[in-house]
Design an enzyme around this catalytic site. Structure first.
Site, PDB file in Angstrom:
ATOM      1  N   ALA A 207       5.119  -6.534  20.273  1.00 42.19           N
ATOM      2  CA  ALA A 207       3.855  -6.850  19.615  1.00 42.19           C
ATOM      3  C   ALA A 207       2.660  -6.358  20.428  1.00 42.19           C
ATOM      4  CB  ALA A 207       3.763  -8.352  19.396  1.00 42.19           C
TER       5      ALA A 207
ATOM      6  N   GLU B  63      28.885  -7.970  22.613  1.00 46.95           N
ATOM      7  CA  GLU B  63      28.000  -6.853  22.986  1.00 46.95           C
ATOM      8  C   GLU B  63      28.819  -5.573  23.114  1.00 46.95           C
ATOM      9  OE1 GLU B  63      24.688  -6.045  23.564  1.00 46.95           O
ATOM     10  OE2 GLU B  63      25.486  -4.100  24.150  1.00 46.95           O
TER      11      GLU B  63
ATOM     12  N   SER C 249      22.096  -8.833  15.662  1.00 45.18           N
ATOM     13  CA  SER C 249      20.853  -8.449  16.372  1.00 45.18           C
ATOM     14  C   SER C 249      21.168  -7.205  17.195  1.00 45.18           C
ATOM     15  CB  SER C 249      20.376  -9.599  17.253  1.00 45.18           C
ATOM     16  OG  SER C 249      21.453 -10.143  18.006  1.00 45.18           O
TER      17      SER C 249
ATOM     18  N   GLY D 105       0.840  -1.195   0.000  1.00 45.38           N
ATOM     19  CA  GLY D 105       0.000   0.000   0.000  1.00 45.38           C
ATOM     20  C   GLY D 105       0.874   1.245   0.000  1.00 45.38           C
TER      21      GLY D 105
ATOM     22  N   HIS E 262      -1.388 -23.165  46.279  1.00 40.17           N
ATOM     23  CA  HIS E 262      -0.194 -23.901  46.697  1.00 40.17           C
ATOM     24  C   HIS E 262      -0.244 -25.318  46.141  1.00 40.17           C
ATOM     25  CE1 HIS E 262       3.163 -25.258  49.111  1.00 40.17           C
ATOM     26  NE2 HIS E 262       2.451 -26.342  49.398  1.00 40.17           N
TER      27      HIS E 262
END
Ligand code: FAD
Ligand code: NAI
Length: 475
Positions: free
Chosen positions: A330, A213, A279, A122, A454
């Protein structure tokens, strides 16, 4: 004549498809346009989340966890496993089947709610009489007009400069979810959420995994005490995480990938691996949207500029999910989708950013909501903390899964819960209680006074709430 709709949603990920359904429930004539294709070229709505994100990653996390349990932990229960085998092809096929169930589920929901679905890209053409003309290009080619447009075009993986994704050697989340066989050595750049989840999958299946990292701290956004506990568990599992590195040149060849980097001590190093997953975060996606055709404002990161209500600079144009500011989750996209549909209907849609939960689906799982201890300290807020270890929880002992803890942070004066942080078994489910409590502005005493079944892991939540007042019963 182009088809006319009250609401057109561009993008059918969790933000877009949920917005479309909610708008249809509110009585609008709705279209949703999504371009994702399955392996046969057919429609695959659900976006990143369904196709190359939340759902397939959790399918592989589950399969790889079964494999690790069978190989390493069944024996503790007196279960002998002989001749344990691994069929990665079958594991990937199961994951693909789970994805397809979700794609088909969304197509069914569109039919059920009378949302018109267009399979294609679109793009904005022009504004016409208080509405917008949108061109659909792809399996369906047509022009549609909508009074309200909700842009939910999501995000893409960020590549390292000079190391584009080839999905063969240098993998984004897409390639990381379909490695055909277990690599002997796997490298990951970035020990964020994807780095830890995908690193866990392939380590459990037998790869030697190294994560590089850039930051000197591990999981900087997570409560420090929880991050420390998680790091200890990952170290024990053999997930090698090197912090504070500076990644240099990345070369690919017949033998795999070679990563030059400087370690935290400033020493030059090389990491040679069979595959490399990058990532290092994601970038908002507006490719092919022709935002410029209507003057839709983007910021310097390429995100669509919105206000607190997801309104863009154009009347009647809204944007939600990963393509706008805020956490790339999400459920955040879904909440914004619902809120926007309700605002279009003149209602007061609302998203509470302070109570959006985060979950990292590693083992142990990590989950949190609200503020961390380091944030409260930085703010100068007076708080009380209470922790309870799973080691002292009967259900965790029975499960044989006692790593981790639940931690409560509450206001020193009012006892209102300010943050709840968890690392341990099934905390992805336990965190909902904390979210509900915070939404209702509960105090830690409220949770401490509620009866919990429990034996259950949720008793650790109650005990951590009791710990705020230094009155745990089982520790
Ligand atoms: P997306 O899901 O990216 O959907 C956008 C859709 O729009 C796509 O289908 C795209 O094809 C389509 N599109 C784009 N442009 C156009 C256009 N011009 N025309 C038509 N269609 C278009 N989040 C969690 O909360 N929990 C998790 O466990 C989790 N795990 C993840 C694991 C991985 C490996 C990754 C990568 C992400 C994960 N996420 C997770 C993040 C989550 O996937 C995203 O936050 C979420 O998908 C964002 O939803 P969205 O609707 O904004 O966009
Ligand atoms: P991330 O933002 O979680 O982590 C990226 C990591 O890479 C950070 O630790 C960062 O410091 C590091 N980094 C950045 N540039 C670097 C460089 N040049 N060298 C070395 N390290 C570098 O991003 P990730 O893991 O790519 O995931 C993207 C997003 O997808 C997440 O932020 C999250 O919103 C979503 N996601 C959510 C999941 C969940 O909810 N369970 C699972 C997976 C993804």
């Amino acid at each position: 004549m182009s088809k006319e709709f009250d609401v057109i949603v561009i993008g059918g990920g969790p933000g877009g498809y949920i917005a479309a359904i909610r708008a249809a429930q509110l009585g609008f004539n709705v279209a949703c346009i999504d371009e994702w294709k399955n392996s046969k070229g057919g429609p695959a709505p659900g976006g990143t989340c369904t196709n190359v994100g939340c759902i397939p990653s959790k399918a592989l996390l589950q399969s790889s966890e079964h494999y690790e349990h069978a190989g390493k932990h069944f024996a503790e229960h007196g279960i002998e496993v002989k001749g344990l085998g691994l069929d990665v092809g079958k594991m990937l096929a199961r994951k693909d089947a789970v994805v397809k169930q979700n794609n088909d589920g969304i197509l069914f929901l569109f039919k059920k709610n009378k949302v018109t679905f267009f399979h294609g890209r679109g793009s904005f053409v022009k504004a016409v009489d208080g509405a917008y003309e949108i061109k659909v290009a792809g399996a369906t080619e047509e022009t549609v007009t909508g009074k309200h447009i909700i842009v939910a075009t999501g995000s893409n993986a960020r590549a390292l400069p000079g190391a584009p994704f080839d999905e063969e050697n240098i993998l984004s989340n897409d390639g990381a979810l379909r490695i055909g066989g277990v690599p002997k050595k796997l490298g990951l750049i970035g020990s964020g959420v994807i780095g830890l989840e995908m690193g866990s999958v392939w380590r459990r299946l037998g790869a030697e995994v190294t994560v590089l990292e850039g930051l000197p701290t591990f999981l900087g956004a997570v409560d420090e005490q929880i991050a420390k506990e998680a790091k200890k568990a990952f170290d024990k599992q053999g997930l090698k995480i090197e912090l504070g590195v500076k990644v240099g040149e990345i070369k690919t060849g017949k033998k795999g990938v070679s990563v030059a980097y400087t370690n935290a001590k400033g020493e030059a190093q090389t990491l040679d691996v069979d595959k490399l997953i990058v990532s290092i975060g994601r970038v908002p996606n507006t490719t092919g949207l022709s935002a410029e055709a209507v003057g839709l404002s983007l910021d310097e990161r390429g995100a669509i500029v919105v206000d607190g209500d997801c309104k863009t600079n154009l009347p009647g144009v809204w944007a939600i999910g990963d393509v706008v500011r805020g956490p790339m989750l999400a459920h955040k996209a879904e909440e914004e989708g619902v809120a926007v549909a309700e605002r279009i209907a003149g209602q007061h849609g609302h998203v509470n950013f302070n109570t959006i939960p985060w979950v990292i689906y590693t083992h142990p799982e990590i989950a949190w909501v609200g503020q961390t201890e380091q944030q409260l300290k930085a703010e100068g807020r007076a708080y009380k903390a209470g922790t309870f270890p799973f080691l002292a929880n009967g259900r965790a002992r029975a499960l044989g899964d006692t790593t981790g803890m639940v931690k409560f942070l509450a206001d020193a004066a009012t006892d209102e819960i300010l943050g709840v942080h968890m690392v341990g078994p099934q905390v992805s489910e336990l965190i909902s209680e904390a979210v509900v409590a915070m939404e209702f502005k509960a105090s830690s005493e409220d949770i401490a006074r509620i009866c919990h079944a429990h034996p259950s892991l949720s008793e650790a939540t109650k005990e951590a709430a009791l710990a705020v007042d230094k009155r745990t019963l089982n520790f």
